[in-house]
Design a protein around this motif. Structure first.
Motif, PDB file in Angstrom:
ATOM      1  N   ALA A 273       0.852  -1.188   0.000  1.00 17.94           N
ATOM      2  CA  ALA A 273       0.000   0.000   0.000  1.00 17.94           C
ATOM      3  C   ALA A 273       0.889   1.240   0.000  1.00 17.94           C
ATOM      4  N   ILE A 274       0.492   2.219  -0.776  1.00 18.68           N
ATOM      5  CA  ILE A 274       1.254   3.469  -0.868  1.00 18.68           C
ATOM      6  C   ILE A 274       0.334   4.602  -0.462  1.00 18.68           C
ATOM      7  N   VAL A 275       0.712   5.334   0.569  1.00 20.99           N
ATOM      8  CA  VAL A 275      -0.104   6.441   1.058  1.00 20.99           C
ATOM      9  C   VAL A 275       0.768   7.673   1.185  1.00 20.99           C
ATOM     10  N   GLY A 276       0.112   8.793   1.368  1.00 14.78           N
ATOM     11  CA  GLY A 276       0.851  10.043   1.516  1.00 14.78           C
ATOM     12  C   GLY A 276       0.003  11.208   1.060  1.00 14.78           C
ATOM     13  N   PRO A 277       0.442  12.428   1.333  1.00 12.94           N
ATOM     14  CA  PRO A 277      -0.320  13.609   0.920  1.00 12.94           C
ATOM     15  C   PRO A 277      -0.322  13.769  -0.593  1.00 12.94           C
ATOM     16  N   THR A 278      -1.209  14.609  -1.080  1.00 13.72           N
ATOM     17  CA  THR A 278      -1.286  14.888  -2.514  1.00 13.72           C
ATOM     18  C   THR A 278       0.049  15.447  -3.006  1.00 13.72           C
ATOM     19  N   LEU A 403      -4.014  -0.826  -7.960  1.00 14.71           N
ATOM     20  CA  LEU A 403      -5.318  -0.316  -7.534  1.00 14.71           C
ATOM     21  C   LEU A 403      -5.129   1.113  -7.037  1.00 14.71           C
ATOM     22  N   ASP A 404      -5.595   2.063  -7.821  1.00 10.62           N
ATOM     23  CA  ASP A 404      -5.439   3.478  -7.484  1.00 10.62           C
ATOM     24  C   ASP A 404      -6.790   4.010  -7.022  1.00 10.62           C
ATOM     25  N   GLU A 405      -6.989   4.063  -5.711  1.00 10.13           N
ATOM     26  CA  GLU A 405      -8.268   4.490  -5.147  1.00 10.13           C
ATOM     27  C   GLU A 405      -9.420   3.701  -5.772  1.00 10.13           C
ATOM     28  N   ALA A 406      -9.288   2.369  -5.801  1.00 12.83           N
ATOM     29  CA  ALA A 406     -10.238   1.525  -6.523  1.00 12.83           C
ATOM     30  C   ALA A 406     -11.626   1.537  -5.920  1.00 12.83           C
ATOM     31  N   THR A 430       1.278 -10.018  -6.935  1.00 10.41           N
ATOM     32  CA  THR A 430       1.877  -8.795  -6.399  1.00 10.41           C
ATOM     33  C   THR A 430       0.896  -7.650  -6.623  1.00 10.41           C
ATOM     34  N   SER A 431       0.645  -6.863  -5.591  1.00  6.04           N
ATOM     35  CA  SER A 431      -0.355  -5.794  -5.698  1.00  6.04           C
ATOM     36  C   SER A 431       0.197  -4.492  -5.142  1.00  6.04           C
ATOM     37  N   PHE A 432      -0.087  -3.418  -5.876  1.00  6.44           N
ATOM     38  CA  PHE A 432       0.225  -2.067  -5.415  1.00  6.44           C
ATOM     39  C   PHE A 432      -1.109  -1.348  -5.217  1.00  6.44           C
ATOM     40  N   VAL A 433      -1.355  -0.873  -3.996  1.00  4.61           N
ATOM     41  CA  VAL A 433      -2.619  -0.217  -3.670  1.00  4.61           C
ATOM     42  C   VAL A 433      -2.326   1.217  -3.259  1.00  4.61           C
ATOM     43  N   ILE A 434      -2.834   2.164  -4.036  1.00  3.31           N
ATOM     44  CA  ILE A 434      -2.708   3.584  -3.699  1.00  3.31           C
ATOM     45  C   ILE A 434      -4.021   4.013  -3.059  1.00  3.31           C
ATOM     46  N   ALA A 435      -3.968   4.565  -1.874  1.00  2.32           N
ATOM     47  CA  ALA A 435      -5.198   4.873  -1.158  1.00  2.32           C
ATOM     48  C   ALA A 435      -5.057   6.126  -0.320  1.00  2.32           C
ATOM     49  N   HIS A 436      -6.164   6.878  -0.265  1.00  2.00           N
ATOM     50  CA  HIS A 436      -6.283   7.963   0.703  1.00  2.00           C
ATOM     51  C   HIS A 436      -7.143   7.521   1.885  1.00  2.00           C
TER      52      HIS A 436
END
Length: 487
Positions: A273-278, A403-406, A430-436
């Motif tokens: 999972a990848i998180v962080g500010p805009t 998955l970008d804000e899926a 393998t999964s990369f999940v971008i989430a806010h």
């Protein structure tokens, strides 16, 4: 075909810096204008050249001196034409540039029609349209006015030539060096000699307009393309899913660093999972992984192979993507799901929809999976569009998921179902999940917290909360804000 192929080879950066309406205007309006200019001008050009050559031969056979006087018309006409054309050509360029801007505005207002109405900016949109339309009108008027001066100016030169031949011919008749019949015939030939030149001058506005459009089309054709795949590109073996970022640096603008010395090792089957500010660089990591952009320094390796050594098409087939922005086509729901894997059977489409919890909704529609989606996909909700794109990822069955804000457009109950479906989908991949929404990534194997292109924290959900760092602050601010609103 050349333009269509060029569009396929252009990098994503080109479309980031050029409005879609302007690109469409180059591909449609400008090419159509070039075709029209050539069709209407080439025939006239050939006919005029043959006429001038034939008439010149006849004039020389009658009197070389008078023929030489008639030839003076050619450089004089060319000089007048060049003098005016220099000014009008700039107007034609401005006309087609303004047309592209106008088309871009219309495309934006059509795409964002609902938003314009919601914020009450209809009058502003109309005012912007009037301003751009007036710009097109002004440039077009001046271009046509200036180019329209060329024909009467050339006609004036032709008339002066007629007068000169009549005067000198009359003198030769009076002196007995030339017969009256030859002078009359020569005058007629001089008229036929200048007529094609005037006709060409009349066609010059079409030619100039076509040249202005050609400049815009060739500007597109000359745009820098994606770097070509290596001549000896390695075929992509069965993908296990090991991904490594090795000292990667990247920037969109030369003077604005975004990612510097980025390092990451992802083992097969793990969920990151990848998180962080805009603006932290989360989506940029995905763009680099898919080779929408190439790294400035360092390397990205897939199963130990530098992705720049792999053909782009094969590399991208190894990934399945569900993005925050849902892109659907004006086709049936079945065809939109099957786009994830062309040639998929109906049974495979149904299973993918069931896995994405989309099947029940589709079967409730009168036409079921044959339900057509319109151009704006306005006949299904935003959440349902998101579910459809998730079903498309299921049917693609890729070894690596992005998955970008899926789940950004679904309600809480649907989000729980989607998370369960995603957990099944991610098994062995393998999964990369971008989430806010941090609630969606609690079960990730590892969470990367990014800021200014750097990994500032890394670990599991509970581990990062215990650290009390950036992730903990993001988590508390998100959920405390939600509780405050509820209270």
């Amino acid at each position: 075909l050349d333009v269509e192929g060029k569009l396929d080879r252009l990098p994503l950066a080109y479309f980031d810096h050029h409005e879609r309406g302007d690109v469409l205007s180059r591909v449609t309006n400008d090419i159509d204008n070039i075709s029209t200019s050539l069709q209407q001008s080439l025939g006239q050009l050939l006919n005029s050249i043959l006429t001038v050559v034939g008439v010149l031969v006849m004039m020389v056979s009658i009197d070389v001196g008078l023929a030489a006087i008639s030839l003076v018309v050619v450089p004089l006409s060319a000089g007048v034409t060049i003098l005016v054309a220099r000014r009008s050509q700039r107007r034609f360029v401005e006309q087609w540039k303004s047309t592209g801007l106008l088309n871009a505005h219309v495309e934006q207002m059509h795409t964002g029609h609902a938003l314009v109405q919601v914020f009450g900016h209809r009058d502003r949109a109309l005012a912007d349209f009037e301003r751009l339309n007036q710009r097109v009108y002004t440039a077009s008027f001046m271009a046509q006015f200036l180019s329209g001066i060329i024909q009467p100016a050339v006609q004036l030169v032709g008339n002066l030539n007629y007068v000169a031949i009549a005067v000198i011919g009359g003198y030769k008749v009076a002196s007995g060096t030339m017969s009256l019949g030859d002078v009359v015939a020569f005058i007629q030939y001089s008229r036929q000699f200048t007529m094609p030149i005037m006709q060409l001058a009349g066609q010059l506005n079409l030619l100039q307009s076509g040249i202005a459009s050609a400049e815009r089309v060739f500007e597109l054709l000359d745009a820098e393309e994606e770097t070509s795949d290596p001549l000896l590109a390695l075929p992509l073996p069965p993908v296990k899913g090991r991904v490594a970022f090795d000292h990667v640096s990247f920037r969109y603008e030369p003077d604005r660093p975004l990612i510097e010395d980025f390092n990451l090792e992802v083992e097969p089957g793990r969920t990151i999972a990848i998180v962080g500010p805009t603006g932290a660089g989360k989506t940029t990591v995905v763009n680099l992984l898919m080779r929408f952009y190439d790294v400035d320094a360092g390397s990205i390796r897939l199963d130990g192979v530098d992705i720049r050594e792999l053909p782009r098409a094969e590399l991208r087939r190894a990934f399945g993507m569900v993005l925050q922005d849902t892109w659907l086509f004006a086709a049936s729901i079945r065809d939109n799901i099957a786009y994830g894997r062309l040639g998929a059977s109906d049974e495979e489409v149904f299973r993918a929809a069931e896995a994405a919890h989309f099947d029940g909704f589709v079967r409730s529609l009168p036409e079921g999976y044959a339900t057509p989606l319109d151009d704006d996909v306005s006949n299904i909700s935003a959440g349902q569009r998101q579910l459809l794109t998730i079903a498309r990822a299921f049917i693609a069955d890729p070894p690596i998921l992005i998955l970008d804000e899926a789940t950004s457009s679904v309600d809480t109950r649907t989000e729980v179902l989607i998370q369960q479906a995603m957990a099944r989908l991610r098994q062995g991949r393998t999964s990369f999940v971008i989430a806010h929404r941090l609630s969606t990534i609690r079960n990730a194997d590892s969470i990367l917290v990014m800021d200014h292109g750097q990994i500032v924290e890394q670990g599991g959900h509970e581990e990062l909360l215990a650290k009390g760092g950036v992730y903990a602050d993001l988590y508390r601010s998100q959920f405390e804000g939600a509780f405050a609103e509820t209270a």
